[in-house]
Design an enzyme around this catalytic site. Sequence first.
Site, PDB file in Angstrom:
ATOM      1  N   VAL A 194      39.256  54.797  49.508  1.00  0.00           N
ATOM      2  CA  VAL A 194      40.237  54.560  48.476  1.00  0.00           C
ATOM      3  C   VAL A 194      41.870  54.778  48.301  1.00  0.00           C
ATOM      4  O   VAL A 194      42.162  53.611  48.575  1.00  0.00           O
ATOM      5  CB  VAL A 194      38.999  54.549  47.335  1.00  0.00           C
ATOM      6  N   HIS A 455      37.379  26.411  34.098  1.00  0.00           N
ATOM      7  CA  HIS A 455      37.879  25.882  35.495  1.00  0.00           C
ATOM      8  C   HIS A 455      39.186  25.017  35.801  1.00  0.00           C
ATOM      9  O   HIS A 455      39.580  24.660  34.736  1.00  0.00           O
ATOM     10  CB  HIS A 455      37.605  23.895  35.988  1.00  0.00           C
TER      11      HIS A 455
END
Length: 476
Positions: A194, A455
């Site tokens: 990472v 949305h």
Amino acid sequence: MADKQFDVVVIGGGPGGYIAAIRAAQLGFNVACIDEWKNAKGGPALGGTCTNVGCIPSKALLQSSEHYEHAGKHFADHGIKVEGLGLDVAKMLARKDTVVKQNNDGIQFLFKKNKVASFHGRGSFVKATDAGYEIKVSGASEETIVGQHVIVATGSNARALPGAPFDEENILSNDGALRIGSVPKKLALIGSGVIGLEMGSVWRRLGAEVTVLEALPTFLGAVDEQIAKEAKKAFDKQGLKIELGVKVGEVKSSAKGVSIAYENAKGEAQSLDVDKLIVSIGRVPNTIGLNVEAVGLKLDERGAIVVDDDCKTNLPKVWAIGDVVRGPMLAHKAEEEGVAVAERIAGQHGHVNFNTIPWVIYTSPEIAWVGQTEQQLKASGRAYKAGTFPFLANGRARALGDTTGMVKFLADAATDEILGVHIVGPMASELISEAVVAMEFKASSEDIARICHAHPSLSEATKEAALAVDKRTLNF
Ligand SMILES: Cc1cc2nc3c(=O)[nH]c(=O)nc-3n(C[C@H](O)[C@H](O)[C@H](O)COP(=O)(O)OP(=O)(O)OC[C@H]3O[C@@H](n4cnc5c(N)ncnc54)[C@H](O)[C@@H]3O)c2cc1C
């Protein structure tokens, strides 16, 4: 004779320690926190690795370098013309330092607000007495305090390559990697974990030619294979060179830079000359100077403090949390353990669910996951269903201009309980929270599929991936 007596003494002021101190103070305890980190002026800099040379500064540089890359490569797609684009690395680093200081100061403020006594210096065990554990604080001056309970949160240090110690000039740990003064022409990274990938991303975006040398034959072995493959495709496209299955040999540092001898996966001898090398091969639990021998605090063979599931050590009323104990080296894991230990000291039922700890890699695309990978489920023999949804089919991702990646759900074949959620793509770090909540509440994929998602939003990809488990996506 000790000067000061506390209910709880926390050694280490990183995310584990400072959060434990605040929670213990909230619960009514008289709390001290000892931390030795020094800022550039030698003063206290609370927040540990995370705030000073980890999570926070890396994200500051990732953000700055992402802006630079967007301005140079993607603004034109939006009809924005950039002329004379330039880079002021000194300013970028100074901004990062300001962000770090804001966080240091924030913790100092929180200590004041919660009446946590803050000691700047190294804490080391002296002895156990009837009143508690005597801890010597060695800083600008020396004093001894006593804690009825002690929480050790001394974190971890970067692991050096044998024979190539960090000089923070040419051979860099995360510390040096966060303050390279100008963009290196060629940069090598040993280790593709990472931290390495995030650091590599920063300097690649700023113009360095980055080569990653990884000993393991698979890329991001802990990540779901399908997700890791998708991420690798994106990194390859960006020009990040990743060599897997290498055996690193001699590493020589000189005034000219660093020369790395290694064997590639085919066993062929190779050498790589670079300006800087970042070594990111893991971290070692830190108990340096803690004087564990004085009280007989038990360490394991890796040098980590041995704890049980409740973070209890072998000594009564001595607890240990965060990077210095077993488990993932993540700031939020350290914080959760800190809260749980403070609550246990107060006689409450502190709780950390290791199955729902989210993981995030802040590259672009970001990678985030919670729960089990497909390869883990296969290995355990658990019957599962999988559903994926690509960001390519998500309206918000198209509007953002970033359609790389997907959301993937893994659910139990019989009960539909969510077993793992894996995301590679824009804002994966934020999107994963919904999956963590869902798994914490033992939700099914159908639960997520039936929830109304705004949305246009990237979170619709999460809903659609949940629908995909039952093969009924609406937009793909
Ligand atoms: C480059 C990088 C990026 C990272 N990014 C992320 C990320 O995005 N997300 C994430 O979750 N994790 C990230 N991590 C990991 C994260 O930083 C650690 O998991 C986290 O800091 C561990 O917290 P801790 O409290 O256990 O220890 P630390 O943060 O290491 O803090 C320990 C503190 O104790 C002090 N100390 C040690 N010994 C003594 C002593 N004897 N007396 C007094 N003080 C002492 C140290 O000086 C330090 O201040 C990153 C790490 C690095 C290096």
